[in-house]
Design a protein around this motif. Structure first.
Motif, PDB file in Angstrom:
ATOM      1  N   MET A 116       0.830  -1.206   0.000  1.00  0.00           N
ATOM      2  CA  MET A 116       0.000   0.000   0.000  1.00  0.00           C
ATOM      3  C   MET A 116       0.866   1.259   0.000  1.00  0.00           C
ATOM      4  O   MET A 116       0.607   2.217  -0.739  1.00  0.00           O
ATOM      5  CB  MET A 116      -0.900  -0.003   1.242  1.00  0.00           C
ATOM      6  CG  MET A 116      -1.902   1.124   1.296  1.00  0.00           C
ATOM      7  SD  MET A 116      -2.858   1.126   2.847  1.00  0.00           S
ATOM      8  CE  MET A 116      -4.413   0.429   2.325  1.00  0.00           C
ATOM      9  N   LEU A 117       1.918   1.235   0.809  1.00  0.00           N
ATOM     10  CA  LEU A 117       2.823   2.388   0.859  1.00  0.00           C
ATOM     11  C   LEU A 117       3.450   2.620  -0.514  1.00  0.00           C
ATOM     12  O   LEU A 117       3.492   3.748  -1.013  1.00  0.00           O
ATOM     13  CB  LEU A 117       3.922   2.164   1.902  1.00  0.00           C
ATOM     14  CG  LEU A 117       4.992   3.280   1.987  1.00  0.00           C
ATOM     15  CD1 LEU A 117       4.375   4.605   2.406  1.00  0.00           C
ATOM     16  CD2 LEU A 117       6.114   2.907   2.964  1.00  0.00           C
ATOM     17  N   ARG A 118       3.923   1.514  -1.128  1.00  0.00           N
ATOM     18  CA  ARG A 118       4.554   1.668  -2.445  1.00  0.00           C
ATOM     19  C   ARG A 118       3.583   2.278  -3.452  1.00  0.00           C
ATOM     20  O   ARG A 118       3.953   3.101  -4.279  1.00  0.00           O
ATOM     21  CB  ARG A 118       5.077   0.314  -2.954  1.00  0.00           C
ATOM     22  CG  ARG A 118       6.487  -0.012  -2.444  1.00  0.00           C
ATOM     23  CD  ARG A 118       7.073  -1.220  -3.158  1.00  0.00           C
ATOM     24  NE  ARG A 118       6.315  -2.442  -2.877  1.00  0.00           N
ATOM     25  CZ  ARG A 118       6.540  -3.245  -1.840  1.00  0.00           C
ATOM     26  NH1 ARG A 118       7.512  -2.962  -0.974  1.00  0.00           N
ATOM     27  NH2 ARG A 118       5.807  -4.311  -1.644  1.00  0.00           N
ATOM     28  N   GLN A 119       2.315   1.871  -3.341  1.00  0.00           N
ATOM     29  CA  GLN A 119       1.306   2.405  -4.259  1.00  0.00           C
ATOM     30  C   GLN A 119       1.107   3.914  -4.064  1.00  0.00           C
ATOM     31  O   GLN A 119       1.002   4.664  -5.025  1.00  0.00           O
ATOM     32  CB  GLN A 119      -0.032   1.706  -4.003  1.00  0.00           C
ATOM     33  CG  GLN A 119      -0.647   1.085  -5.237  1.00  0.00           C
ATOM     34  CD  GLN A 119      -1.893   0.290  -4.869  1.00  0.00           C
ATOM     35  OE1 GLN A 119      -1.929  -0.365  -3.813  1.00  0.00           O
ATOM     36  NE2 GLN A 119      -2.886   0.357  -5.722  1.00  0.00           N
ATOM     37  N   VAL A 120       1.044   4.323  -2.799  1.00  0.00           N
ATOM     38  CA  VAL A 120       0.881   5.753  -2.523  1.00  0.00           C
ATOM     39  C   VAL A 120       2.074   6.520  -3.076  1.00  0.00           C
ATOM     40  O   VAL A 120       1.923   7.586  -3.698  1.00  0.00           O
ATOM     41  CB  VAL A 120       0.732   6.006  -0.998  1.00  0.00           C
ATOM     42  CG1 VAL A 120       0.642   7.500  -0.718  1.00  0.00           C
ATOM     43  CG2 VAL A 120      -0.492   5.296  -0.456  1.00  0.00           C
ATOM     44  N   VAL A 121       3.267   5.962  -2.883  1.00  0.00           N
ATOM     45  CA  VAL A 121       4.472   6.614  -3.419  1.00  0.00           C
ATOM     46  C   VAL A 121       4.364   6.742  -4.933  1.00  0.00           C
ATOM     47  O   VAL A 121       4.623   7.809  -5.504  1.00  0.00           O
ATOM     48  CB  VAL A 121       5.740   5.805  -3.043  1.00  0.00           C
ATOM     49  CG1 VAL A 121       6.943   6.289  -3.848  1.00  0.00           C
ATOM     50  CG2 VAL A 121       6.017   5.920  -1.551  1.00  0.00           C
ATOM     51  N   ARG A 122       3.957   5.637  -5.581  1.00  0.00           N
ATOM     52  CA  ARG A 122       3.830   5.664  -7.034  1.00  0.00           C
ATOM     53  C   ARG A 122       2.869   6.770  -7.475  1.00  0.00           C
ATOM     54  O   ARG A 122       3.159   7.548  -8.386  1.00  0.00           O
ATOM     55  CB  ARG A 122       3.323   4.295  -7.522  1.00  0.00           C
ATOM     56  CG  ARG A 122       4.219   3.668  -8.590  1.00  0.00           C
ATOM     57  CD  ARG A 122       3.760   2.284  -8.953  1.00  0.00           C
ATOM     58  NE  ARG A 122       4.076   1.308  -7.907  1.00  0.00           N
ATOM     59  CZ  ARG A 122       3.231   0.406  -7.408  1.00  0.00           C
ATOM     60  NH1 ARG A 122       1.984   0.360  -7.845  1.00  0.00           N
ATOM     61  NH2 ARG A 122       3.606  -0.436  -6.479  1.00  0.00           N
TER      62      ARG A 122
ATOM     63  N   GLU B  97      -0.091   8.723   3.218  1.00  0.00           N
ATOM     64  CA  GLU B  97       0.267   9.895   2.421  1.00  0.00           C
ATOM     65  C   GLU B  97       0.701  11.040   3.325  1.00  0.00           C
ATOM     66  O   GLU B  97       1.689  11.722   3.047  1.00  0.00           O
ATOM     67  CB  GLU B  97      -0.922  10.315   1.543  1.00  0.00           C
ATOM     68  CG  GLU B  97      -0.495  11.384   0.545  1.00  0.00           C
ATOM     69  CD  GLU B  97      -1.610  11.787  -0.415  1.00  0.00           C
ATOM     70  OE1 GLU B  97      -2.417  10.914  -0.793  1.00  0.00           O
ATOM     71  OE2 GLU B  97      -1.672  12.982  -0.768  1.00  0.00           O
ATOM     72  N   ARG B  98      -0.017  11.244   4.396  1.00  0.00           N
ATOM     73  CA  ARG B  98       0.349  12.322   5.340  1.00  0.00           C
ATOM     74  C   ARG B  98       1.765  12.100   5.896  1.00  0.00           C
ATOM     75  O   ARG B  98       2.546  13.043   6.047  1.00  0.00           O
ATOM     76  CB  ARG B  98      -0.649  12.361   6.493  1.00  0.00           C
ATOM     77  CG  ARG B  98      -1.178  13.770   6.800  1.00  0.00           C
ATOM     78  CD  ARG B  98      -1.627  13.882   8.234  1.00  0.00           C
ATOM     79  NE  ARG B  98      -0.584  13.511   9.154  1.00  0.00           N
ATOM     80  CZ  ARG B  98      -0.608  12.471   9.966  1.00  0.00           C
ATOM     81  NH1 ARG B  98      -1.650  11.663   9.998  1.00  0.00           N
ATOM     82  NH2 ARG B  98       0.406  12.211  10.736  1.00  0.00           N
ATOM     83  N   ILE B  99       2.085  10.837   6.182  1.00  0.00           N
ATOM     84  CA  ILE B  99       3.423  10.520   6.686  1.00  0.00           C
ATOM     85  C   ILE B  99       4.475  10.838   5.628  1.00  0.00           C
ATOM     86  O   ILE B  99       5.530  11.394   5.934  1.00  0.00           O
ATOM     87  CB  ILE B  99       3.489   9.041   7.122  1.00  0.00           C
ATOM     88  CG1 ILE B  99       2.761   8.890   8.454  1.00  0.00           C
ATOM     89  CG2 ILE B  99       4.927   8.548   7.223  1.00  0.00           C
ATOM     90  CD1 ILE B  99       2.646   7.457   8.936  1.00  0.00           C
ATOM     91  N   LEU B 100       4.182  10.524   4.385  1.00  0.00           N
ATOM     92  CA  LEU B 100       5.139  10.830   3.313  1.00  0.00           C
ATOM     93  C   LEU B 100       5.347  12.338   3.174  1.00  0.00           C
ATOM     94  O   LEU B 100       6.467  12.809   2.924  1.00  0.00           O
ATOM     95  CB  LEU B 100       4.657  10.236   1.983  1.00  0.00           C
ATOM     96  CG  LEU B 100       4.841   8.719   1.868  1.00  0.00           C
ATOM     97  CD1 LEU B 100       3.999   8.162   0.727  1.00  0.00           C
ATOM     98  CD2 LEU B 100       6.319   8.375   1.634  1.00  0.00           C
ATOM     99  N   VAL B 101       4.276  13.102   3.338  1.00  0.00           N
ATOM    100  CA  VAL B 101       4.403  14.559   3.260  1.00  0.00           C
ATOM    101  C   VAL B 101       5.288  15.069   4.402  1.00  0.00           C
ATOM    102  O   VAL B 101       6.216  15.864   4.191  1.00  0.00           O
ATOM    103  CB  VAL B 101       3.016  15.237   3.320  1.00  0.00           C
ATOM    104  CG1 VAL B 101       3.147  16.730   3.576  1.00  0.00           C
ATOM    105  CG2 VAL B 101       2.250  14.994   2.024  1.00  0.00           C
ATOM    106  N   GLU B 102       5.018  14.583   5.613  1.00  0.00           N
ATOM    107  CA  GLU B 102       5.847  14.981   6.762  1.00  0.00           C
ATOM    108  C   GLU B 102       7.306  14.619   6.523  1.00  0.00           C
ATOM    109  O   GLU B 102       8.213  15.400   6.788  1.00  0.00           O
ATOM    110  CB  GLU B 102       5.359  14.288   8.042  1.00  0.00           C
ATOM    111  CG  GLU B 102       4.174  14.959   8.707  1.00  0.00           C
ATOM    112  CD  GLU B 102       4.422  16.419   9.035  1.00  0.00           C
ATOM    113  OE1 GLU B 102       5.513  16.727   9.557  1.00  0.00           O
ATOM    114  OE2 GLU B 102       3.540  17.246   8.756  1.00  0.00           O
ATOM    115  N   ALA B 103       7.516  13.402   6.017  1.00  0.00           N
ATOM    116  CA  ALA B 103       8.881  12.917   5.775  1.00  0.00           C
ATOM    117  C   ALA B 103       9.603  13.819   4.781  1.00  0.00           C
ATOM    118  O   ALA B 103      10.779  14.140   4.955  1.00  0.00           O
ATOM    119  CB  ALA B 103       8.835  11.488   5.255  1.00  0.00           C
TER     120      ALA B 103
END
Lengths: 132, 132, 132, 132
Positions: A116-122, B97-103
DNA sequence: GTGGTCTAGACCACC
DNA sequence: GTGGTCTAGACCACC
């Protein structure tokens, strides 16, 4: 408009503004040097009180995301590492653990969370026009 | 004791109890059929108001994590998929997604976040006595 | 150029100009009789509004740091004690106390603050070419 | 009462509350674990709006000076070093330099500033009941 | 009881 | 024009 606010959300509205700006920066919609709308201007667009927007801007300034030029306006800052990086990285780790716990109760395996994380990144990368 | 609560945390106390129980289940510390302490007992151990613990138990029951047998006690339920799985999976995605933004604002790359997730997974697995 | 101004600073720009001139005088970069740039000239060099520089010059004149000779220009004044010395010394004392309070919350001892002050003094003296 | 606020001061009133609490902690008037008055209680004592006091408390919490126990009240925190110590120590150095510049324009020598600092330290120590 | 959020509207300093 | 502060008063979640 790249910013929306939902008054029914459990998240405070000023926090939604903060997250929205951070997200726009992370996605490249806002770039260092870009001017943000004036407090009162944005408050009208979002039909919020100016105090609410002002609080969000102050929070963003403290986080080093924006810079306030007195009497002139507010701009996206050149990105720099905040003073409390390590604390905040630990915080992110704890949030990831919490997500894994939640996922377990939805019968999702840890591998599925990774996927799921990889998908969000994509999705984010495609939004930025990156391919791979 | 497998449950701790921090009154200084920004998270509400009842939520900490909810998360603590869910986490103990995800880690295998609590198993289906295990009896939970009575509301008043737990509230004394954690020095919480009993209403706070009662609210947490209600939340856990709604989430299908525990079952309340009136007059007998409260037990960990057999794990089953809750009714609103898809809604809650979407919620998890938004949190990722929120975590990726923070990161991003901590100058972490998306790959580093993925690595951080894998590390958390590894730590959880070791805690469970799994190896690989 | 011996004067710099940062639009992102919480300090008002005119105040930065005032402090910059006072500092240059204290460091001997500017001497009594030296001519200051004209308001419009300085405002262009610093990319400030000329009103901002004019306000700074007025402040400096009131403080007795500069003298404005109408039609001829602005000059560093012979140093003399301003009228409100005692008031301003009390103000300095209050600022020193505030610094000690801040230092306490950074776990600095009072001796460390004294040492910090001595170091700043040493640095200023070296800048002036004094040795000892 | 150990806290006073002056509405005519150029300093914002919420900042005066922040400084007042920090000062009381530095002087030992408030000790870790001590309960602060409730927001609305203090706002009445100081004849301030409750929002103003709330803002001060939030600032103090961010600075690690106080801890908010949700629904219970606000307490002086055990003293700990904030994440951005070094930045703030540099800030103190800059303030000391600014004070030396001001002092120069009051015809005070650097030794006199050092002596003034020692005097303020002595006064603070006496206030705490220390002798020497 | 506790603190946190929000609107409405005034006023201010700075540029 | 810009953002920052403050009051008055409502409403909310948490304990």
């Amino acid at each position: 408009m790249w910013l929306h606010v939902d008054p029914r959300s459990p998240q405070p509205m000023y926090q939604q503004v903060v997250d929205g700006v951070k997200s726009a920066v992370a996605k490249g919609i806002l770039q260092p040097g870009d001017k943000l709308p004036a407090v009162r201007e944005l408050s009208m667009e979002l039909t919020l009180n100016h105090n609410t927007v002002a609080k969000a801007y102050q929070e963003l300034e403290r986080a080093g995301v924006i810079e306030v030029w007195r009497g002139r306006g507010t701009f996206i800052a050149a990105s720099k590492v905040p003073a409390d990086v390590n604390e905040r990285k630990n915080e992110l780790e704890r949030e990831l653990e919490r997500i894994l716990v939640e996922a377990h109760h939805l019968q999702m395996s840890e591998d599925e969370v990774e996927e799921m994380l990889r998908q969000v990144v994509r999705r984010l990368r495609e939004g930025r026009g990156e391919h791979a």
